[in-house]
Write a protein that holds these residues in place. Structure first.
Motif, PDB file in Angstrom:
ATOM      1  N   ASN A   1       5.602  10.869  13.457  1.00 26.52           N
ATOM      2  CA  ASN A   1       5.865   9.644  12.699  1.00 26.52           C
ATOM      3  C   ASN A   1       5.232   8.462  13.423  1.00 26.52           C
ATOM      4  O   ASN A   1       5.564   8.183  14.576  1.00 26.52           O
ATOM      5  N   LEU A   2       4.341   7.763  12.725  1.00 25.79           N
ATOM      6  CA  LEU A   2       3.658   6.602  13.300  1.00 25.79           C
ATOM      7  C   LEU A   2       4.032   5.361  12.504  1.00 25.79           C
ATOM      8  O   LEU A   2       3.777   5.286  11.298  1.00 25.79           O
ATOM      9  N   SER A   3       4.654   4.382  13.155  1.00 21.33           N
ATOM     10  CA  SER A   3       5.077   3.156  12.489  1.00 21.33           C
ATOM     11  C   SER A   3       3.953   2.136  12.470  1.00 21.33           C
ATOM     12  O   SER A   3       3.164   2.031  13.413  1.00 21.33           O
ATOM     13  N   PHE A   4       3.898   1.363  11.394  1.00 14.85           N
ATOM     14  CA  PHE A   4       2.975   0.239  11.291  1.00 14.85           C
ATOM     15  C   PHE A   4       3.693  -1.089  11.522  1.00 14.85           C
ATOM     16  O   PHE A   4       3.066  -2.095  11.813  1.00 14.85           O
TER      17      PHE A   4
ATOM     18  N   LEU B   1       0.821  -1.197   0.000  1.00 10.99           N
ATOM     19  CA  LEU B   1       0.000   0.000   0.000  1.00 10.99           C
ATOM     20  C   LEU B   1       0.860   1.254   0.000  1.00 10.99           C
ATOM     21  O   LEU B   1       0.571   2.212  -0.724  1.00 10.99           O
ATOM     22  N   ILE B   2       1.938   1.258   0.808  1.00  9.93           N
ATOM     23  CA  ILE B   2       2.821   2.420   0.854  1.00  9.93           C
ATOM     24  C   ILE B   2       3.506   2.618  -0.488  1.00  9.93           C
ATOM     25  O   ILE B   2       3.581   3.733  -1.026  1.00  9.93           O
ATOM     26  N   ILE B   3       4.032   1.523  -1.072  1.00  6.64           N
ATOM     27  CA  ILE B   3       4.702   1.626  -2.365  1.00  6.64           C
ATOM     28  C   ILE B   3       3.731   2.113  -3.430  1.00  6.64           C
ATOM     29  O   ILE B   3       4.061   2.957  -4.273  1.00  6.64           O
ATOM     30  N   PHE B   4       2.469   1.613  -3.386  1.00 11.85           N
ATOM     31  CA  PHE B   4       1.461   2.036  -4.351  1.00 11.85           C
ATOM     32  C   PHE B   4       1.170   3.520  -4.211  1.00 11.85           C
ATOM     33  O   PHE B   4       1.067   4.247  -5.207  1.00 11.85           O
TER      34      PHE B   4
ATOM     35  N   THR C   1      14.976  -4.730  10.920  1.00 11.58           N
ATOM     36  CA  THR C   1      15.716  -3.738  10.142  1.00 11.58           C
ATOM     37  C   THR C   1      14.780  -2.763   9.440  1.00 11.58           C
ATOM     38  O   THR C   1      15.039  -1.558   9.394  1.00 11.58           O
ATOM     39  N   LEU C   2      13.688  -3.267   8.892  1.00 12.22           N
ATOM     40  CA  LEU C   2      12.769  -2.440   8.114  1.00 12.22           C
ATOM     41  C   LEU C   2      11.642  -1.923   8.992  1.00 12.22           C
ATOM     42  O   LEU C   2      11.022  -2.673   9.742  1.00 12.22           O
ATOM     43  N   ASP C   3      11.381  -0.631   8.861  1.00 14.71           N
ATOM     44  CA  ASP C   3      10.231  -0.013   9.507  1.00 14.71           C
ATOM     45  C   ASP C   3       9.476   0.770   8.435  1.00 14.71           C
ATOM     46  O   ASP C   3      10.063   1.216   7.447  1.00 14.71           O
ATOM     47  N   TYR C   4       8.184   0.939   8.619  1.00 16.27           N
ATOM     48  CA  TYR C   4       7.387   1.694   7.650  1.00 16.27           C
ATOM     49  C   TYR C   4       6.145   2.226   8.352  1.00 16.27           C
ATOM     50  O   TYR C   4       5.710   1.697   9.379  1.00 16.27           O
ATOM     51  N   GLY C   5       5.603   3.292   7.806  1.00 14.50           N
ATOM     52  CA  GLY C   5       4.437   3.892   8.415  1.00 14.50           C
ATOM     53  C   GLY C   5       4.035   5.161   7.718  1.00 14.50           C
ATOM     54  O   GLY C   5       4.235   5.311   6.506  1.00 14.50           O
ATOM     55  N   MET C   6       3.480   6.094   8.484  1.00 14.16           N
ATOM     56  CA  MET C   6       3.026   7.362   7.937  1.00 14.16           C
ATOM     57  C   MET C   6       3.640   8.512   8.716  1.00 14.16           C
ATOM     58  O   MET C   6       4.065   8.349   9.864  1.00 14.16           O
TER      59      MET C   6
ATOM     60  N   LEU D   1       9.386   5.076   4.769  1.00 15.44           N
ATOM     61  CA  LEU D   1      10.164   3.865   5.009  1.00 15.44           C
ATOM     62  C   LEU D   1      11.351   4.223   5.895  1.00 15.44           C
ATOM     63  O   LEU D   1      11.849   5.358   5.866  1.00 15.44           O
ATOM     64  N   ALA D   2      11.826   3.254   6.667  1.00 15.13           N
ATOM     65  CA  ALA D   2      12.965   3.498   7.553  1.00 15.13           C
ATOM     66  C   ALA D   2      13.821   2.245   7.642  1.00 15.13           C
ATOM     67  O   ALA D   2      13.311   1.124   7.608  1.00 15.13           O
TER      68      ALA D   2
END
Length: 220
Positions: free
Chosen positions: A178-181, A9-12, A154-159, A125-126
């Motif tokens: 910053n809110l991580s999913f 969804l984030i990449i899209f 290692t990978l984090d992602y969110g809004m 992305l983080a």
């Protein structure tokens, strides 16, 4: 499966922003490239980790951005940010702090309210660069604190969402949440073979990073 869906969804969403960026670029010339630098303070924590009494801690952030502006006050923001995050912990008689250093890659839609205020929202992305726990304690001869990195994903992602103020030419003052999913910690089956250290919450904890950033900078 849930993580794969969220990443997709984030990449899209980023591809949609990129396509909109291309459309704007072919329709109108950018008013400003908007290259800039910024630095500030993080107020970071991990949610759902009350079993280790996780408390927020202060760190720093610094980075650079490109923010082309178009007609009608709309634009886009691409950033690379070094972000010092983490939390303070307390478990039984052991207390300390964990430092989690990330590289953040926000991709944001921006909208100007006049010439002084800009609103920002988008995906992020983080990548975890390293993790450090400040204790030298050992558990049955195993120094889990020296290998704190092995307990975190290692990978984090969110809004990310926030605003910026432009009090004078080039100057920036702003704040962002910053809110991580993604889960901050690995699954317990992926932990090193040793007793779980006191800076890690119990099994099944779905902890996530959350950070408030306050910063200042300059847009060239």
């Amino acid at each position: 499966m849930k993580n794969i869906f969220i990443i997709s969804l984030i990449i899209f969403s980023q591809s949609i922003l990129a396509q909109q960026n291309k459309t704007y670029t072919t329709a109108v010339a950018p008013k400003k490239l908007g290259f800039g630098l910024k630095a500030g303070v993080n107020f970071a924590n991990v949610s759902n980790a009350g079993d280790i009494n996780a408390e927020s801690r202060t760190g720093f952030m610094a980075g650079a951005f490109l923010s082309p502006q178009f007609n009608q006050g709309q634009g886009f923001r691409s950033e690379i940010i070094f972000s010092q995050q983490g939390y303070n912990f307390k478990s039984n008689t052991n207390t300390g702090k964990v430092t989690l250093n990330y590289l953040l890659f926000p991709q944001l839609y921006t909208f100007n309210l006049g010439k002084v205020v800009q609103l920002q929202i988008g995906g992020q992305l983080a990548l975890l660069v390293n993790a450090v726990a400040d204790s030298l304690n050992t558990i049955n001869g195993y120094n889990a604190y020296s290998k704190a990195r092995d307990y975190y994903n290692t990978l984090d992602y969110g809004m990310a969402a926030g605003f910026e103020l432009y009090p004078s030419k080039g100057m920036i003052i702003g704040a962002r949440y910053n809110l991580s999913f993604a889960k901050t910690y690995k699954d317990e089956s992926d932990y090193p073979v040793a007793p779980i250290p006191s800076f890690i919450p119990p099994k099944g904890t779905n902890a996530k990073n959350n950070v408030v950033q306050v910063f200042a900078g300059y847009r060239f």
